[in-house]
Structure formats: structure tokens, C-alpha cells
Write an enzyme that holds these catalytic residues in place. Sequence first.
Site: not given
Length: 328
Positions: A31, A150
Amino acid sequence: MRILVTGGAGFIGSHLVEELLKQGHTVITLDDLSTGKKGYLNQIIHHHNHVFVHGSALDRSLLNELMENCDVIFHMAAVLGVKNTVDHPLKVIEGNIDATRNVLELAFPRKTKVIFASTSEVYGKNEQLPFSEDFSNRVLGSTNTHRWCYATAKALDEHLCFAYGDKGLPVTVVRYFNAYGPRQNGTQYGQVIPKFIKAALKNEPITIYGDGEQSRCFTFIEDTVKGTIACLDPKANQQVFNIGIDQVTTINELALKIKSLSHSSSEITYFPYSEAYGQGYEDMQKRVPNISKAKQTLNYHPTVKLEDGLLRTIEWYRQDLKHGRDDG
Ligand code: UDP
């Protein structure tokens, strides 16, 4: 199994990592902490089967190294949220397409299974409900309206998945329907449940966009994670699944429920969409999944009722605010 989870410190990712560890897998969490938080992994950070790596899925050599000897990759890292989509389209397009291409390109020579986190947004504003994975049309707006970037980026990611799937890479696409629960980051993404809960707990106005009669199927994180992990089954290979629940809730009902469950004195106010997201914003009026394919193939049966999930989420935000973190 040895599993790599990209975006594993995010909202869905961190719950997924916890559950995978509980089930006895070894997990590498990758991450970049752009929106995820290392604190979300507090309970498992020192788990003997867990390694956390601070880095990005855009970093090919790191990704290549981490994929070594992995059996499965859950590609959860994404740039999402309506506000991001409207305000930062380049970040959304590049962040979603480049990272997914990296994951698939590097997984392909090893034939490492990829489970890709997609979204119900790909169905767009199709009004024929409920949405079925293999039959529903996608109805999207114009390309000069950022609002659609998106949905378009995630749809292209799905095409990439299936193109690699045709060449023999085991891939599964999961389309999430409004997942919610502890750790959802409402401040950055502007998602409705964390925003309403935070406002309610502070007795600040709860702001509804439009007339509030638009609806969603809010899916508690535990069910979202259950459906995602079920995709480890080889029966899920080369398939796409709606992972959601079919309980429909309008935003008006949601606001009232959150207000009452949190014993709040917040007033409920209405805002035009244009003030929230700028001119030309089109909201989805309704979005309902057909989950029969997931039920039949994955034995996926979501069980958490909205009231129960909201109570658990409200409690988490209450603790979060009490400890002065306010990071949800
Ligand atoms: N919404 C709202 N007030 C807010 C944030 C969102 O009324 O403060 C509405 C939004 O317009 C949409 C719904 O809640 O109709 C769900 O929004 P969210 O961004 O959470 O998810 P999505 O639109 O991607 O399903």
C-alpha cells in the site's frame, strides 16, 4: 496460500487482509498509504504470516519482486470516489489503468491468479434493474464529463483482465455495490455513509444531494469480503461477479436511519448536485445488483442488515472521534 494484496491498508483491503490471515493464509500487503492507513492494520501488523510493504502498484520492479512465489493477487489498489473522479480525472485514469496493467502483465508469465476489485459504476446509468453481470448494458455519459472517467477506467481494466484471461491467466472480476463499514474514508472520497455518520455524531447538518429519493444497495464490509474471498474458488476463474446485497435504501431513508441510530440532533438539509459536484454532474438514480450468479457459483449469501451494519459502523466512528483520530 501465499497472497499479495495491493491496496491492503485501504478500507476493503484491510478487512480482506485480516480475514485472509484468519483463514490461515500468508499475506503480503502492499500500500502506498495515499488513502489507506497503516493504523488500519494495527491488529495484524506483527502477525507472523503477514508482511506490510509501503510502496505502489505503479512500481513495476517492486511488484515483480513481491509477486515471486505468490499463488494469488488481490488487486484492490485504486483511485476512487466521486470527488476524486470529478476533481482529479488524471489521477483516477492513470492510477487505475497503469496499476492494473502492471499487475496483469507481471502475473501473466507466472500464471498467478488475479482477483480484480471493480465497481458497480461500470454499469453506469442503465435504468434496467437489477444489473446482471453478463447481460446488462453499460450506459455511460460523454467523455468530456469527468464524472464518467472512473467507470471507464475500471471498465477498461476489466477488458484487460478478460484479455489476459483469454491468454490463459486465471482472473476474476468482482463488482462492488456500495460497500460500507468501519475504516471507510469519507473525508477524502466523499462517500455518503461516513459523511452522514460523522455529521450525525457531531450534531452537524446531514447534507443530502438532490431530492434524496435516489437509492443504493449498501453492503456491509463483512459481506463484501466474504464474496471477494469466495473468488479463490477455481470456479470463479474468467468470471465476473456482482458482490453486493439487494436491500434498496433511498438516501432520505439512510439519513433518517443514521440520525436515529446515532441519537443525533443533526438537521437534514438539501443541496443541489451542482453545488456538491459542479455543473453537469449526473447521479445514478438507482443501482441494484442481481446477485444470483454469485449465490449459485460462489455460495455467496450476504447476511448483514443495514441497521446492524450501520450500528457497528457508527460505533467505530464514535470511538474514532473519541480518540481524536477522526481519520474515517
Ligand atoms: N450523497 C449525499 N450526500 C453526501 C454524499 C453523497 O446525498 O454528503 C449521495 C450521492 O449524491 C449519491 C449517494 O449519496 O446519490 C451515494 O453517494 P456515494 O458517493 O457514497 O456513492 P456512489 O454515488 O458512488 O454510489
